[in-house]
Design an enzyme around this catalytic site. Sequence first.
Site, PDB file in Angstrom:
ATOM      1  N   HIS A 145      -3.643  -5.650   1.033  1.00  0.00           N
ATOM      2  CA  HIS A 145      -3.591  -5.901   2.704  1.00  0.00           C
ATOM      3  C   HIS A 145      -3.922  -7.350   2.837  1.00  0.00           C
ATOM      4  O   HIS A 145      -4.773  -7.855   2.502  1.00  0.00           O
ATOM      5  CB  HIS A 145      -4.035  -5.062   3.507  1.00  0.00           C
ATOM      6  CG  HIS A 145      -3.634  -3.582   3.585  1.00  0.00           C
ATOM      7  ND1 HIS A 145      -2.367  -3.264   4.179  1.00  0.00           N
ATOM      8  CD2 HIS A 145      -4.257  -2.459   3.019  1.00  0.00           C
ATOM      9  CE1 HIS A 145      -2.309  -1.772   3.697  1.00  0.00           C
ATOM     10  NE2 HIS A 145      -3.380  -1.408   3.318  1.00  0.00           N
ATOM     11  N   CYS A 183       0.887  -1.187   0.099  1.00  0.00           N
ATOM     12  CA  CYS A 183      -0.110   0.045   0.011  1.00  0.00           C
ATOM     13  C   CYS A 183       0.859   1.411   0.106  1.00  0.00           C
ATOM     14  O   CYS A 183       1.512   1.706  -1.107  1.00  0.00           O
ATOM     15  CB  CYS A 183      -1.058   0.051   1.106  1.00  0.00           C
ATOM     16  SG  CYS A 183      -2.418   0.997   0.837  1.00  0.00           S
TER      17      CYS A 183
END
Length: 483
Positions: A426, A331
Site C-alpha cells: 500500500h 493487496c
Amino acid sequence: MGALMLQGTGSDVGKSVLVAALCRALANRGLSVRPFKPQNMSNNAAVTADGGEIGRAQATQAMACRVPPSVDMNPVLLKPEGDRTSQIIVRGRVRGKLEAGRWREGRIGLLDEVLESYRTLRAQCDIVVVEGAGSPAEINLRAGDIANMGFARAAGVPVILVGDIDRGGVIASLVGTNTVIDPEDVAMIRGFLVNKFRGDPALFAGGMIAIEERTGWPGFGLIPWLAPAFRLPSEDAVILERARPAGERRLVIACPITPRIANFDDLDPLRLEPGIDVVMVPPGQPIPDAALIILAGSKATTADLLFLRDQQWDVDIIAHHRKGRPVLGLCGGYQMLGRSVADPDGVEGPPREVPGLGLLDVTTILTGDKTVRQVSGEALSAPFTGYEIHLGETEGPDRQRPLCTLDGRPEGATSADGLVAGSYVHGLLGLAAQRRAWLARIGIDSTGPDHHADIDAALDELAAAFEQHVDVDALIALAQTAQ
C-alpha cells in the site's frame, strides 16, 4: 497543559479534518501536540513503526502534529468484514471478531485500555486533541460508550460540538443534540463550531446567535468550505459516494467499488496529476473505457471477488486486458487477479475457494496470520515507500517475475505479457518517481509532487484557515481545564 475533544452532530461533519487542522495550527505555534481517537471504524488503516494498525485519519493527524503515528493514537479500531461483523484491533493488534449485536458486551473493559493510551499521550505533550466518532446524539448507543461522552466524562475532557451546515439543518442538529443527550453529557460540551459554510458569513450571524441562545454554548467559529481537505487521505467510504465522473480529454484510471473495499486511498496520489481522471466505479455501472484499471484492497477478498463477478466487472476487466491495456492489483486486488483465492479456515467469512480473474498465474490461501509492517523498495526502476497489511500467502509461476524489490527481497507478480501486475504494498504510488514510472506506461508525463509533500502543504493551508475563522486562543484556554 491539557486536552480538548471535537465531537460531531453526525458522521462526515468534518471532525477528522478539523482535528488535523487544529493539530497543525497548534504545532505551528510551537506546542507539542498528539491526536487521539478512542474508537474508530474504518477499513482504511495505517501501519505504525512497530507494526500496529490505526485509522488512516489518525496517521494523517500525527503528520499534522509532526510526530510519528503510534497505536496509542487510536487504541480501538473496528474493521468491517460484513454487514454485521467486524475485526477488532486493540492497541494495534488483532483481538478477534465482533458481531454487531454483541458490541455492547464486547467493549466491556476496553475503556480502561483506551484511558491508558490517552494517559500515555498526555504524558508526551502539551495538548491532546481528541476526535469523537459518529455522534453523541445516538443515545441508543450511550450505555458503555467509549467513543464520545463515555470517554469525555471518564477522562474529564471538555468537548466542542461540530455541526455541518452544508448538509442542511445545522441549527436543528446542534440544538437537537443539546435536547436529547443526558444533562451531564450536555455539561461536557463547552461550545460549538459550524463547519463547511459557503458564502457570506454575515448571512449566518443570526444562526450562530440562535444556537447560542437555545443551547447556552458559545460559538467558537464559523468555518468555510475547506477545499484543501480533499487532498488529505480518505478514511471513510462515504467519499466514494461522491466520486465525480470522468472529465473530457483526460485519461481515465478506473477502480471498481466493492462492498468491502479497503485502503482505497492508495489511489489518492493519482489525483495530483492534471492529465488523469480517477473514476471510482459504483455498483450497477460498467467499468468505463480506461487507460489503466486498478483493483484496490479488500477486507473480505472472496466476498468482494464474488460481488465483482455479479456486477460483470470481470468481463470488463478481461476485455480491457485483451485491448492490450494494463491492470494493477493492490493487496486484495492482487489476490483477485490470480487463479483462485481459498479461505479454508473461514478467516474472512464462510470457508470456500473462489475462482479468480485468472490474469495472473498465482493462487492465494488466506491464513489467520496477518502481515503488518512498513516497507520500502523499488518497482519499475523507481523507489517507493509504503506498508503491508494483509492476510494470506500468494504463490505461483508469475511470482518469478516480481513487481517489486522489497527491502531486498522479491515481492508481487507480473504476467508473462507484462500487462498485469500485483503487489501487497500500500502507498506504492505516493512518491512522484514511482508514479511517473506507472503513468509513462499509459502515455502520461507525470508532473505531480510526492504525495506526502502535498499532504503536508494541505495541512498548513487548513491550519491557516482554521486560525482565521476559529478562536484558537479560546480553545487552548479551554483545553487547560481538562482534568
